[in-house]
Scaffold this motif. Structure first.
Motif, short mmCIF file in Angstrom:
data_model
loop_
_atom_site.label_atom_id
_atom_site.label_comp_id
_atom_site.label_asym_id
_atom_site.label_seq_id
_atom_site.Cartn_x
_atom_site.Cartn_y
_atom_site.Cartn_z
N UNK A 1 -2.53 9.29 9.46
CA UNK A 1 -1.94 8.53 8.37
C UNK A 1 -3.06 7.82 7.63
N UNK A 2 -2.79 7.53 6.37
CA UNK A 2 -3.79 6.91 5.51
C UNK A 2 -3.12 5.98 4.52
N UNK A 3 -3.86 4.96 4.10
CA UNK A 3 -3.34 3.95 3.18
C UNK A 3 -4.20 3.91 1.93
N UNK A 4 -3.53 3.71 0.79
CA UNK A 4 -4.24 3.63 -0.48
C UNK A 4 -3.64 2.52 -1.34
N UNK A 5 -4.50 1.90 -2.13
CA UNK A 5 -4.03 0.89 -3.08
C UNK A 5 -3.57 1.53 -4.38
N UNK A 6 -3.73 2.85 -4.49
CA UNK A 6 -3.37 3.58 -5.70
C UNK A 6 -2.37 4.68 -5.36
N UNK A 7 -1.60 5.07 -6.37
CA UNK A 7 -0.63 6.15 -6.19
C UNK A 7 -0.73 7.11 -7.35
N UNK A 8 -0.82 8.40 -7.04
CA UNK A 8 -0.96 9.40 -8.09
C UNK A 8 -0.33 10.71 -7.66
N UNK A 9 0.48 11.27 -8.51
CA UNK A 9 1.09 12.56 -8.22
C UNK A 9 0.04 13.66 -8.14
N UNK A 10 -1.03 13.54 -8.93
CA UNK A 10 -2.03 14.61 -8.99
C UNK A 10 -3.20 14.40 -8.04
N UNK A 11 -3.38 13.19 -7.52
CA UNK A 11 -4.57 12.93 -6.71
C UNK A 11 -4.27 12.52 -5.28
N UNK B 1 0.81 -1.20 0.00
CA UNK B 1 0.00 0.00 0.00
C UNK B 1 0.85 1.26 0.00
N UNK B 2 0.33 2.25 -0.67
CA UNK B 2 0.92 3.57 -0.66
C UNK B 2 0.37 4.32 0.55
N UNK C 1 -9.06 9.24 -1.99
CA UNK C 1 -8.07 8.36 -2.61
C UNK C 1 -7.67 7.22 -1.68
N UNK C 2 -8.04 7.33 -0.39
CA UNK C 2 -7.51 6.42 0.63
C UNK C 2 -8.55 5.45 1.16
N UNK C 3 -8.07 4.22 1.43
CA UNK C 3 -8.94 3.14 1.87
C UNK C 3 -9.04 3.02 3.38
N UNK C 4 -8.01 3.48 4.09
CA UNK C 4 -7.98 3.29 5.53
C UNK C 4 -7.32 4.50 6.19
N UNK C 5 -7.76 4.80 7.41
CA UNK C 5 -7.28 5.96 8.16
C UNK C 5 -7.00 5.57 9.61
N UNK C 6 -6.03 6.26 10.17
CA UNK C 6 -5.80 6.14 11.60
C UNK C 6 -6.68 7.11 12.37
N UNK C 7 -6.53 7.09 13.71
CA UNK C 7 -7.36 7.95 14.56
C UNK C 7 -6.74 9.32 14.79
N UNK C 8 -5.48 9.47 14.48
CA UNK C 8 -4.84 10.77 14.57
C UNK C 8 -3.99 10.96 15.81
#
Length: 123
Positions: A94-104, A30-31, A110-117
């Motif tokens: 923090x956040x996790x994504x299955x995709x990576x994009x310079x513009x997005x 994951x990105x 864009x993100x599938x999962x998030x922490x609590x902060x």
């Protein structure tokens, strides 16, 4: 699951290192990114790093001061923050994504999962 740590209170000009521990999924596939949200403001992207650490992008407001990195062997994401300013005060996620994009990468959707902060306060 994503769990942030390392936040705290620091004086302007100081440094902090945030960590984000990941579990329950193939972290290395994951990105990752760091976002922040100040009171009364929208959540904004701070930095992102590709799964293999080959690419990183930063918000203009933190370029040259913050460094994002990851240790896939430890399933951990980091954000080294130097020369902190009062305007860096925010909850950092923090956040996790299955995709990576310079513009997005800065888009929350864009993100599938998030922490609590973890809270960062600069005075």
């Amino acid at each position: 699951q994503l769990v942030e740590s390392g936040g705290g209170s620091v004086q302007a000009g100081g440094s902090l290192r945030l960590s984000c521990a990941a579990s329950g999924y193939s972290y290395g596939a994951y990105h990752m990114a760091w976002f922040r949200q100040a009171p009364g403001k929208e959540r904004e992207g701070v930095a992102t790093i590709s799964a293999t650490s080959g690419n990183t992008y930063y918000a203009d407001s933190v370029k040259g001061r913050f460094t994002i990195s990851r240790d896939n062997g430890k399933n951990t994401l980091y954000l080294q923050m130097n020369t902190l300013r009062p305007e860096d005060t925010a909850m950092y996620y923090c956040a996790a994504s299955s995709r990576f994009s310079q513009s997005r990468w800065h888009r929350e959707s864009w993100y599938n999962a998030w922490g609590q902060g973890t809270q960062v306060t600069v005075s």
